[in-house]
Design an enzyme around this catalytic site. Sequence first.
Site, PDB file in Angstrom:
ATOM      1  N   ASP A  13       0.875  -1.012   0.054  1.00 25.98           N
ATOM      2  CA  ASP A  13      -0.051  -0.098   0.099  1.00 25.98           C
ATOM      3  C   ASP A  13       0.934   1.245  -0.043  1.00 25.98           C
ATOM      4  OD1 ASP A  13       0.846   0.242   2.444  1.00 25.98           O
ATOM      5  OD2 ASP A  13      -1.345   0.165   3.528  1.00 25.98           O
ATOM      6  N   HIS A  14       0.267   2.519   0.183  1.00 27.10           N
ATOM      7  CA  HIS A  14       0.805   3.450   0.217  1.00 27.10           C
ATOM      8  C   HIS A  14       2.089   3.662   1.360  1.00 27.10           C
ATOM      9  CE1 HIS A  14      -2.439   4.095   2.636  1.00 27.10           C
ATOM     10  NE2 HIS A  14      -1.917   5.006   3.293  1.00 27.10           N
TER      11      HIS A  14
ATOM     12  N   CYS B 217       3.191  -3.053   4.216  1.00 28.65           N
ATOM     13  CA  CYS B 217       2.458  -1.760   4.544  1.00 28.65           C
ATOM     14  C   CYS B 217       3.102  -1.034   5.557  1.00 28.65           C
ATOM     15  CB  CYS B 217       1.011  -2.363   4.746  1.00 28.65           C
ATOM     16  SG  CYS B 217       0.832  -3.144   6.458  1.00 28.65           S
TER      17      CYS B 217
ATOM     18  N   THR C  75       3.166  -1.154   8.905  1.00 26.91           N
ATOM     19  CA  THR C  75       3.700  -1.905   9.871  1.00 26.91           C
ATOM     20  C   THR C  75       3.646  -3.392   9.304  1.00 26.91           C
ATOM     21  OG1 THR C  75       1.190  -2.380  10.329  1.00 26.91           O
ATOM     22  CG2 THR C  75       2.119  -0.424  11.477  1.00 26.91           C
ATOM     23  N   GLY C  76       2.940  -3.756   8.375  1.00 29.58           N
ATOM     24  CA  GLY C  76       2.981  -5.304   8.033  1.00 29.58           C
ATOM     25  C   GLY C  76       1.828  -6.033   8.684  1.00 29.58           C
ATOM     26  N   LEU C  77       1.103  -5.238   9.560  1.00 31.45           N
ATOM     27  CA  LEU C  77       0.099  -5.947  10.440  1.00 31.45           C
ATOM     28  C   LEU C  77      -1.189  -6.104   9.548  1.00 31.45           C
ATOM     29  CD1 LEU C  77       0.568  -4.064  13.851  1.00 31.45           C
ATOM     30  CD2 LEU C  77       1.228  -6.478  13.247  1.00 31.45           C
TER      31      LEU C  77
ATOM     32  N   MET D 284      -1.650  -6.067   6.437  1.00 29.87           N
ATOM     33  CA  MET D 284      -1.187  -7.085   5.118  1.00 29.87           C
ATOM     34  C   MET D 284      -1.524  -8.494   5.968  1.00 29.87           C
ATOM     35  SD  MET D 284      -1.040  -5.877   2.250  1.00 29.87           S
ATOM     36  CE  MET D 284       0.008  -4.377   1.346  1.00 29.87           C
TER      37      MET D 284
ATOM     38  N   HIS E 140       9.614 -23.729   9.915  1.00 32.44           N
ATOM     39  CA  HIS E 140       8.638 -24.328  10.720  1.00 32.44           C
ATOM     40  C   HIS E 140       7.375 -24.133  10.377  1.00 32.44           C
ATOM     41  CE1 HIS E 140      11.622 -24.802  14.540  1.00 32.44           C
ATOM     42  NE2 HIS E 140      11.962 -25.308  13.595  1.00 32.44           N
ATOM     43  N   ASN E 141       6.845 -23.222   9.842  1.00 29.80           N
ATOM     44  CA  ASN E 141       5.532 -22.545   9.520  1.00 29.80           C
ATOM     45  C   ASN E 141       5.300 -22.825   8.018  1.00 29.80           C
ATOM     46  OD1 ASN E 141       6.718 -20.231  11.782  1.00 29.80           O
ATOM     47  ND2 ASN E 141       5.176 -21.601  12.620  1.00 29.80           N
TER      48      ASN E 141
ATOM     49  N   ARG F 129       7.375   1.432   8.134  1.00 28.51           N
ATOM     50  CA  ARG F 129       7.417   2.391   9.072  1.00 28.51           C
ATOM     51  C   ARG F 129       8.151   1.519  10.370  1.00 28.51           C
ATOM     52  NH1 ARG F 129       1.271   4.388   7.968  1.00 28.51           N
ATOM     53  NH2 ARG F 129       1.945   5.479   5.967  1.00 28.51           N
TER      54      ARG F 129
ATOM     55  N   ARG G 287       7.723 -33.067  11.897  1.00 33.20           N
ATOM     56  CA  ARG G 287       6.682 -32.620  12.844  1.00 33.20           C
ATOM     57  C   ARG G 287       6.027 -31.679  12.610  1.00 33.20           C
ATOM     58  NH1 ARG G 287      11.632 -31.098  15.000  1.00 33.20           N
ATOM     59  NH2 ARG G 287      11.658 -29.253  16.048  1.00 33.20           N
ATOM     60  N   HIS G 288       6.709 -30.633  11.773  1.00 35.11           N
ATOM     61  CA  HIS G 288       6.050 -29.376  11.360  1.00 35.11           C
ATOM     62  C   HIS G 288       5.089 -29.602  10.518  1.00 35.11           C
ATOM     63  CE1 HIS G 288       9.176 -27.764  14.130  1.00 35.11           C
ATOM     64  NE2 HIS G 288      10.290 -28.167  13.188  1.00 35.11           N
TER      65      HIS G 288
ATOM     66  N   ARG H   9       1.766 -30.095  12.118  1.00 35.42           N
ATOM     67  CA  ARG H   9       1.331 -28.872  12.768  1.00 35.42           C
ATOM     68  C   ARG H   9       0.627 -27.832  11.695  1.00 35.42           C
ATOM     69  NH1 ARG H   9       6.719 -28.678  16.361  1.00 35.42           N
ATOM     70  NH2 ARG H   9       5.991 -30.288  17.622  1.00 35.42           N
TER      71      ARG H   9
HETATM   72  C1  RB5 Z   1      -1.751   3.112   6.266  1.00 32.40           C
HETATM   73  O1  RB5 Z   1      -1.683   4.327   6.794  1.00 32.40           O
HETATM   74  C2  RB5 Z   1      -1.423   2.093   7.130  1.00 32.40           C
HETATM   75  O2  RB5 Z   1      -2.499   1.944   8.250  1.00 32.40           O
HETATM   76  C3  RB5 Z   1      -1.126   0.667   6.658  1.00 32.40           C
HETATM   77  O3  RB5 Z   1      -0.034   0.656   5.915  1.00 32.40           O
HETATM   78  C4  RB5 Z   1      -0.738  -0.364   7.621  1.00 32.40           C
HETATM   79  O4  RB5 Z   1       0.391  -0.110   8.501  1.00 32.40           O
HETATM   80  C5  RB5 Z   1      -1.758  -1.078   8.370  1.00 32.40           C
HETATM   81  O5  RB5 Z   1      -1.612  -2.077   8.985  1.00 32.40           O
END
Ligand code: RB5
Length: 146
Positions: free
Chosen positions: A8-9, A65, A67-69, A71, A98-99, A109, A132-133, A136
């Site tokens: 993303d941006h 993104c 944080t990667g979160l 996504m 393992h995964n 960021r 074993r992985h 799982r």
């Molecule tokens: C975009 O501002 C931000 O929320 C996105 O890139 C990401 O961090 C979300 O998890």
Amino acid sequence: MIYAIGNDHGGIDLYDSVKEKLEDLGHEVIHVGTNSKDSVDYSDFAQKACQKVLDGQADFAILICGTGLGMSISANKIDGIRAACVSEAFSARMSRAHNNANCLCIGARVIGNETAKMIVEEFVKTEFEGGRHQRRVDKITEIEKR
Ligand code: RB5
């Protein structure tokens, strides 16, 4: 191998480094966007990149993104995708070993270009250990089917 990259941006600043590292390691990149800093929704690009994996057009997805979160949360909703959100190389290696992760998520960021390259290198060079992985990972697939 073929890597589908979606960002993303918030993730665009790491794209060039990730692409360069993959190509240096001899891999092919399919970029599904976005190409600008205009605000977009990360889940759209998670879906686009992961679909390439599910369709067999790519072997792995890499999602970037802020944080990667966002996504990773999006990608892990997709059956057949095992996404790992990591910010250091050891976890990147273990996500493969393992995964059997088929999707790497990183945050532009959170980490810088050099850390991103190290993470990508560990992810790319590490094979799933099976054994074993595998049992799982099979249980994760069972959860998907519920
Ligand atoms: C975009 O501002 C931000 O929320 C996105 O890139 C990401 O961090 C979300 O998890």
